[in-house]
Each structure stands twice: as C-alpha cells, then as structure tokens.
Design an enzyme around this catalytic site. Structure first.
Site: not given
Lengths: 372, 647
Positions: B329, B369, B382
């Site tokens: 991420s 989410h 996300c």
C-alpha cells in the site's frame, strides 16, 4: 728415533715463503675484520688459529722427509678409517655428516685426505722400480689409492673435496711419468662420463648448482643468487675498491657466506682489482716456491710429494677463485689462509710443513743423493 | 743395435720427465692465474658500471610512505571514519625463510589465537610476493617493542607504526560507509601492480563509500629513498618526499540521526531512510543488522564470516539498496497522484463491499469500507478504490507517474551496487514474457495485472530508497533524487503536476497518521508537528485469503513498510522504513518512523524512548552483537565437540 732431526739454525727456514703466507693471512684478517662489520668476531679466532697451525707447520718441518715417507701408508690407512667412520656415523645418525666431533675440535677427515692421497701415491711410485712405469702394475694400485677415498668423500656427499683428492693424486701420477696416452685416454673417457655422471650419480642440489653455474641469471633470487651477488661485489669494486669497511654487498648481507667461501668477493668489493692482484700474486709466489722445492728435490718421493702438495694448494685457490668469479659452479671450497675456518687452514699448513721439511733437506745437502 | 719398442726408463730419464712435466703444470697454473686476473679485470673494470648499478639497486630502495586516508564526515563535520595511530605487525612472504618457525614465535610473542593463525596462513597462500599479510593490528606498545627487539631472528616480519581506520558509530554506519582492508591479489593487479597497494599497513576501501570514493579518499603517497640490508632492515634514510593526506569527504548524512535510526531498528531486520525532501540529501540510510566496520577492517575471521552468513536477518545485505520488496500500500500515494493526473475527480466515491469482482475472480480488500473518496481511500488503505480507479485509467498511465517519482529508477549515487526493481507496464511485460513458452504467463497486460500493481503487488518490486524518494517527491512536489555527497548535483526542478494534486495526496497521508487512518498510533509526540505517511504490508508469498501471513514461520510473514514526511503541513523531511517480516506497516514500520522523526525535532525525547527500548532488547547494538558472537562461538564449539564425539 731416527727421524728426529737436530734443530738447524733458523736460517734454514724459507723466510720469504713464510713472509708471503703471513702477508696473505694478514690481509685475510683485515677482510674478516671488515666482513664482521668492523669487529674481531672472525678475525680473532682466525688469527689465533693461524699462529697455532703455523707453529705446527714449522714444527713439522723439523722432521725429515724420510719420517713422512715411512709413516705414509699408515697415515693414509688411518685417514681412510676415519672417513669410513664418518660415513658410518652419518648413516646411523640419519644425516650426512662430514666431520668427527673430538671435543673442542671438529675433525674433517676428508681434509686430511687431500695431503694423505698425495703422499700415498708418491710413496707408491717411489717404491715402483723405474722400468715398471709403463706396465699395468704401475697404474691400478694408484687408482685404488685415489679411488677409495674419492668414492667415500663423494658419498658424504662432497663433490668439491672428491675432485680435490682426485686431482692431487692424478697430478702425482702424471708427474711420476706414466705414459701420456693414459691421460689423454682418461680425458676422453671423462668427456664421455661427465654427462652420464651428471644424470645418474650427482645429487639434485649438485646438478642444480651446475645448471645455475651455466646460467646464473636465470634464477637470480634462487640458487643463482650466490654467483650473481658475488659478481656484483667483485664488479662494483672496480680498480681500487670502495674502501676498507665500505662494502655494501657484504655488510648488508646481499653476499652469502661473505667470510668463508665468498671472502674473495668481500675483499674485491673493498679493495678492487688491486686487492685481487695482491692475493693472486701472493698465491703465485707461494706456488712458485712449492714448484721450486719439488724441482730442487733429489728423491723421487720428495719430488712427487712437493709437486703434489703444491697442486693441492693450487686446486683450492683456483677452484675458489673461479667459483666466486662465475667460472666454476659453487662447490663450497674455501680460499686457503684467507677464508674463515680451521679445516682448510690445517690442510694447507700440513702441506707447507711437509714441503718445508723437504726444502730444509734440499738446502742442507743439495748434492746428496737419497739412499732410495 | 735394436732399440726396444719402448725406451728404457731409468731413474735419470724419469727425473728429467718429472722436470718437464712439472714445468708444464707450473705453466698451466700460471696460465690459469692469468685467466683469473683477466676475469677479475673484466668484471671489475669493463663491467664495473653495470655491477656498480646492480649493487646500488640491491641496497637502495624506494619506500613508499602510505598517505593518510581522508576522513569521512557528516553534514555537520562530525567524523564518521577517522584514522587512529596504531602499532601493527605484518609478514612479507618473500622475505620469510621459515614461515612455521616465525608464526610459532609470533604466536608466543603476540598471543595469537588459532583463528588468527588460520587467517594468516590463508593470507600467506593467497599473497603475491611482497604483498604483506597482516598479523595483528592495534598492538600495545609493549608487544610491538617485543617483536621489534627480536627482529634480527625474525626475517620477513615487519612491525610498523601506521594508521588504522576507526568508525566511531560502529555497525550503525556499516553498510553506508563500508570498511577498508588489505588489497587482495586481484585488486593489486587491477591497479597495474601499484606498489602502494603492497605497502605494509596500507588498506583500500572494500565496501560502501570507502570503496566507491577510494581514489578521492586515498591521498598521494610520499616516498623515502632508503638504504636497506638484504633482509630489508633499514640502514638509513637518504631523502624523503612527504605524503599528502586524502581530503575529507563531506557526506549529506546526519551522523546522529544515522546512528539513532540504526539503533531504533533494534533486533529487526530492516532499513530506514531519511532525506531532505527539498534537496534529496540523504540524512540517514540505515540497514540493520549490520557488520561492525571496525571489526571487518582488521580482517574478517572465518568464524565471524560464517556467523554473518548463517544469520537469517542477512547482516551482510544492505537492505536500503540491495533488497527489493513489493511496496504494497505504500505505492498508493503515487497511484493516487496518477489518478488525479489522469483526471479522476478526488471526490468521486467508490463503494467498497470488501473487494472487487473482476470476471470470475474476486480481489479482496482488507475491510468493507463502504463509500470511499481518494482522500479516505489513502487514509484507510482501501484496495477496492484503487482496484476500480486503477482499472479505469489503466496501469500504463500509472507507471510513468510512478517512475517520475523515482520508483524503479537506478539513482546516480556513489554506492557499490543498487537493485532497482520494476515498475511494470504492458511494454515491459511483452518484453519480459514475449518469448515465454509457458502459456499461463501471458505476454499481454491484463486487467488483473493492473489490479495487483495498483496496490503495489504483482510485478511491482522496489527498494526502500526508492520509496523514500517517492515520499520526498510527493512532500515537496519536486523531482527530488537522493544525494549522498555534499555539494554535488543541481537543485531539483518542480514535477510537472498540478500542485493541487500533491496537496490532495498529502492530505490523505496526513489523515493516515493524524486522522481516521491506519497509523494512528504513530503520531508524533508534539502538539504542533505532525507526520504524514502511508503504511504498507507486502506479502512474502501468496497465501490463501484470510490467512495473510500474520503469523507462523518467520520467513513467510509479511513485510511491514511505511513511507512518511514531516512536518505534514510544510514538509522538510521524508523517508521510508521497511521491516522484514514485520507483519504490517502500522505495527512494525510506522513506530520506527515516528521515533526517528521525533529525534529530528526533539533529541532528548527520542533518546529517552530509545533507551527504554534498548533496555528491553538487552543493550545497545555493540553489546547485543557481542553477545551473539559469544553464543555463536559457544555453539560452534559444542558442534565441533559433537562431531568429534560422533566421529
């Protein structure tokens, strides 16, 4: 004691020769002093040794030649036994050995053998009737007398001394009057035998030394190092040398054995060609004296002995000088009277002692014919 | 009267023959004497010059005086590599006459260990001629004097007063600075047998800056004309040309920060990079665990080397430059920038139902989410948002932006080697798999490739320095590239993207730490200074969904990553932390970044936190390394006994 001679006046001593010997040794002591870096480390024991052995030689000169003649074969046999003893001890001790330890003295029998062979061969031809000289009977006993010790010394292994012993004996054979063709034939045989011996008899280190002698610069840091460094020392000396105590080759340890086998190089670096001329001229005088003693002798034994012993001294000098100048392989023969060490000094003094004895007899009664 | 065939030999004729032959021999002797005189004359007169030169060559030597190596200092001039006066003993193989006796004697005098003797023996085997083999360094004066006194009986031994390299920060600068060592045969021959390289005590850089900056640090050797003996003993110096020390090398590193970062990594295996986000100056690049360059510079023992090789935390690998990780991420900020650049409205919402359906395959998100904007998608990390948006613009439009931020780039840095990884695109894949005969590796770029790459997985693989550089670019909006040496390069230009886009991405990263984000626990302990960042978790191997490498065997656990900059509102510093098998960016990497940033704004506060941690870990780096070495030695001893018992 029939051989004992009543001491003659000191005038019967060959003073000129003794002066030359003292001069050579004295010069040698200077070189030893310098080789030790300006110290008496070597010069002092050498000086003491010289005085002792010179005294011995002068003492020997007061015995008549007949005395030596009578004891020749016994002395020869004794030295031969000593040689065998050394060989046996070496075999038992598990390492090649050239000397016998006799308390303070290390006796090297092969050194004693050099004069002993000359005396024995001279005695043999002295006993041989003149008419027998062309017969086989005149050859083989002499060859045995020479070959036995030469082979024993070769076993030690000490090529240099073996050749010295042989040369002394063969010189006497030549002077005894053996037909010339024998020597020519032997010379031709040697020419054939040398390559064979090189391949099958010589030890690796001996073979290596000969190879290096033929081409020293091929291995400048290995075995050729000795010869190269010696030539550098002699060559850098020039005409008059670098000056007393100024040699760098010897003082900085580039020259191996600077006080024993390569002392001439040590000398030449500091004294130059002039020093070399002095040494060579000194030995020439000594050898000329020896030859004149031989020529003046009436007796066959005396004649052959004096000439043979002269040859023995000559052999030392010639081989050593050829070695340090790169004309002969490194065989480990010292320069008599000058190199540090007792064995060679003793041999030379024995030779001189016997020759002075002969000289004394010549001078006292030049016209007297020997009884034999 | 018939003459006999052979003339009758009488004593008289024999005497005459004797005289003739004696004269022949005498003449031969005289002839030889003449030859000898001639020979000496030839050598001493005709060839005098040649031999005089050779004699001088024998005794005069040029001795090199090795120059003092330039210091390596940090941005403030604080020394990181210095020289210390030192007594040492070397062996000169060419002058050794009896190595066994000399080694035995030295063992007695210097109390050498079997390890030392083993190293010396191997050194002697590998050495070329006059190349010295180090015996001991850092010798006490007493022992040095003991060896010097016995020198005449120890040919080939060279005791020397020289300089040795000292690294005050120890292992903390190991990978960064490298170490120095005696040149080996290859290095000697590579420099055309430069005699300086075989001067006793002379060392060259073997790793890191020491190696790359070798020529600059080395300085110019001096020379002394000396008179020596055959055994190399100095008689006197004739003339001396002084040496010129190498100039100091000023790096961009902040030694204090570097040391702090290395210590803060603790027992973890990982990397921490901090840079000035406007200039690209590297302030810290720590990779731990590391070797102690002081110990390596003395010569690496076989045992020490084995210990490092056996350590699964790979102390010999510089993880800042030579280790590649999927960024996970931490890639998202650069993807977000690419989305904005491609015209995606940051306010547009993507619903996250816990994943993204692509054909018959479901790509998972970490949570459900709900509706996500770009801002919240960064803050909560996300995946679904980035799957959907990444697929919309295609990875071929993301890759150039990522590359402009330094990802996948090989930097112009004075380092020995860099692994620069991959930012893939369709062209790359065609090249890579075009000739691949295996059908399941398709040569064309697929949507699932885009989805994987958009969350920093799949073909994406990067090193920590690139992540730090990306972070610095986003923080400053400039095309920042890392620099390690002070005063080199030009100031970075602005990146060709709308400053608004950067602000948007930065706001998302601010939220990660200081809002409803993934790294809320790593806020800086200051009311007015905030750190912004992005966590990342990189899978080490594909694991069945729901069992995401959060436990089990260490080597299969996920890597934890974190990219950051601070202060969030007006960035000065940027960086990246990677903790191998740390299981998560927020859990393992972000707290390190937090403490390192704290150090930059309040040293005392940071040191207090560090001391508490080190007490937990069992001492500082040096103490823990020492304990490990002892444990290793004890274990090898036991093993040796066991194998002996078995044999």
């Amino acid at each position: 004691m029939r051989g004992l001679h009543i001491p003659s006046p000191l005038t019967t001593l060959p003073w000129k020769m003794l002066l030359v010997v003292c001069g050579l040794t004295g010069f040698g002591l200077l070189v030893l002093y310098s080789a030790a870096g300006g110290a008496m480390t070597w010069a002092m024991p050498q000086g003491i040794r010289f005085v002792v052995f010179l005294g011995m030689a002068i003492g020997m000169s007061y015995f008549r030649p007949t005395f030596y003649k009578e004891w020749t074969f016994l002395a020869y046999a004794g030295v031969l036994v000593l040689l065998m003893l050394v060989e046996a001890m070496g075999a038992m001790g598990g390492g090649a050995q050239r000397w016998l330890d006799l308390g303070p003295i290390r006796l090297q029998p092969s050194e004693l053998m050099k004069p002993a062979v000359v005396l024995a061969v001279a005695r043999f031809y002295d006993m041989l009737p003149a008419r027998e000289i062309n017969k086989w009977m005149a050859v083989w006993p002499a060859l045995v007398l020479i070959g036995l010790p030469a082979a024993l010394v070769m076993l030690q292994p000490d090529l240099g001394t073996a050749i010295a012993v042989t040369t002394g004996g063969v010189t006497v054979m030549f002077l005894a009057g053996l037909p010339l063709r024998y020597f020519i034939g032997a010379g031709a045989a040697t020419a054939v035998a040398v390559p064979l011996a090189y391949n099958f008899v010589l030890h690796d280190y001996q073979r290596n030394r000969i190879m290096i002698f033929l081409d020293p610069e091929a291995d400048p840091l290995g075995t050729g190092y000795h010869i190269t460094q010696s030539k550098i020392a002699i060559g850098s000396g020039g005409l008059t040398g670098n000056g007393f105590l100024q040699g760098t080759q010897s003082h900085f340890a580039f020259l191996p054995e600077p006080h024993t086998d390569f002392i001439f190089a040590t000398m030449a670096e500091e004294w130059g060609l002039l020093g070399g001329l002095i040494v060579i001229f000194g030995f020439a005088l000594l050898l000329k004296w020896g030859t004149s003693v031989a020529l003046a002798s009436r007796g066959r034994f005396e004649r052959l002995t004096a000439a043979g012993l002269t040859m023995t001294i000559f052999f030392y000098v010639a081989i050593n000088l050829m070695m340090v100048m790169g004309l002969a392989p490194v065989v480990g023969i010292p320069l008599p009277l000058i190199s540090y060490g007792g064995s060679a000094m003793m041999t030379i003094m024995i030779c001189l002692g016997i020759m002075m004895s002969i000289d004394r007899q010549n001078r006292l009664d030049p016209r007297r014919r020997q009884p034999d | 009267m018939k003459r006999p065939k052979l003339p009758l030999v009488t004593e008289t004729s024999q005497a005459a023959m004797f005289s003739r032959r004696a004269v022949v021999i005498g003449a031969a002797q005289a002839g030889l004497a003449a030859v000898l005189v001639g020979r000496q004359g030839y050598i001493a007169i005709a060839q005098n010059q040649r031999y005089a030169d050779m004699a001088e060559e024998n005794r005069i030597q040029m001795r090199l005086i090795p120059p003092r190596r330039g210091w390596i200092v940090d941005r403030h001039g604080h020394p990181m590599a210095v020289n210390r006066s030192d007594y040492r003993v070397d062996l000169i193989p060419d002058r050794l006459e009896d190595p066994e006796r000399v080694i035995a004697e030295l063992t007695r005098l210097l109390e050498l260990t079997p390890e030392d003797i083993d190293r010396i023996r191997r050194g002697l085997e590998a050495a070329a001629g006059f190349q010295p083999v180090p015996v001991v360094e850092h010798l006490s004066f007493e022992k040095f004097a003991a060896v010097s006194l016995r020198l005449p009986e120890l040919p080939g031994v060279s005791p020397l007063r020289a300089f040795s390299r000292y690294y005050p920060e120890g292992a903390a600068v190991g990978h960064l600075i490298g170490y120095v060592g005696t040149p080996n045969r290859e290095e000697y021959e590579a420099e055309d047998k430069n005699p300086l390289l075989i001067a006793p005590g002379f060392k060259i850089g073997k790793e890191g800056l020491e190696q790359v900056m070798e020529q600059r640090l080395r300085g110019r050797p001096g020379a002394a004309r000396v008179e020596v003996t055959a055994r190399g003993r100095l008689v006197r110096e004739l003339r001396t040309l002084p040496d010129v020390s190498g100039p100091p090398l000023r790096t961009t590193i902040d030694a204090g920060l570097q040391s702090f970062a290395a210590r803060r990594l603790g027992e973890e295996s990982g990397a921490c990079v901090v840079m000035d986000c406007h200039s690209g100056n590297l302030l810290a690049m720590a990779s731990m665990p590391a070797y102690d360059p002081n110990s390596f510079s003395d010569g690496i023992g076989h045992n020490e080397w084995e210990m490092f090789r056996a350590d699964e935390r790979k102390p010999l690998l510089n993880k800042v430059l030579n280790a590649l990780y999927p960024p996970g991420s931490t890639m998202k900020p650069s993807v977000a920038l690419a989305l904005l650049e491609a015209g995606v409205d940051p306010e547009e919402r993507v619903n996250c139902p816990g994943g993204y359906q692509l054909g018959n395959r479901f790509f998972r998100c970490l949570g459900r989410h709900g509706g996500m904007t770009l801002h919240t998608a960064i803050a909560r990390s996300c995946n679904t948002y980035f799957y959907a948006m990444g697929r919309r613009i295609g990875f071929d439009r993301i890759a150039p932006v990522a590359r402009s931020l330094g990802l996948g780039e090989k930097f112009d840095l004075p380092v020995v080697s860099q692994s620069y990884g991959t930012i893939p695109d369709s062209e790359w894949k065609r090249r890579r798999h075009g000739q691949n005969p295996e059908l399941f590796l398709r040569a064309d770029w697929t949507d699932s490739d885009t989805l994987n790459a958009s969350i920093g997985q799949g073909y994406v693989i990067l090193n920590p320095l690139q992540l730090a550089t990306m972070s610095a670019c986003i923080a400053s909006g400039k095309r920042v590239r890392p620099r390690l040496v002070e005063g080199e390069g030009t100031p970075p230009q602005d990146l060709p993207y709308d400053p608004e886009y950067f602000a948007t991405v930065r706001a998302g990263m601010d939220e990660v730490v200081n809002g409803h984000g993934t790294a809320g626990r790593s806020r800086l302990p200051f009311p007015d200074i905030r750190m912004a960042g992005k966590t990342g978790t990189a899978q080490v191997r594909r694991i069945a969904a729901g069992q995401r490498g959060q436990g089990g065997e260490r080597r299969f656990r996920d890597h934890g990553l974190f990219v950051f900059f601070a202060p969030a509102d007006r960035p000065i510093y940027a960086g990246a932390v990677v903790i191998e098998h740390g299981m998560g960016g927020s859990r393992a990497a972000a707290p390190v970044a937090k403490d390192v940033m704290t150090y930059l704004f309040d040293k005392d506060k940071a040191m207090t936190a560090l001391h508490a941690l080190e007490a937990q870990w069992g001492g500082n780096i040096a103490q823990r390394m020492e304990r490990r070495a002892q444990a290793w030695a004890a274990r090898s001893a036991t093993q040796a006994e066991d194998s002996e018992a078995a044999g």
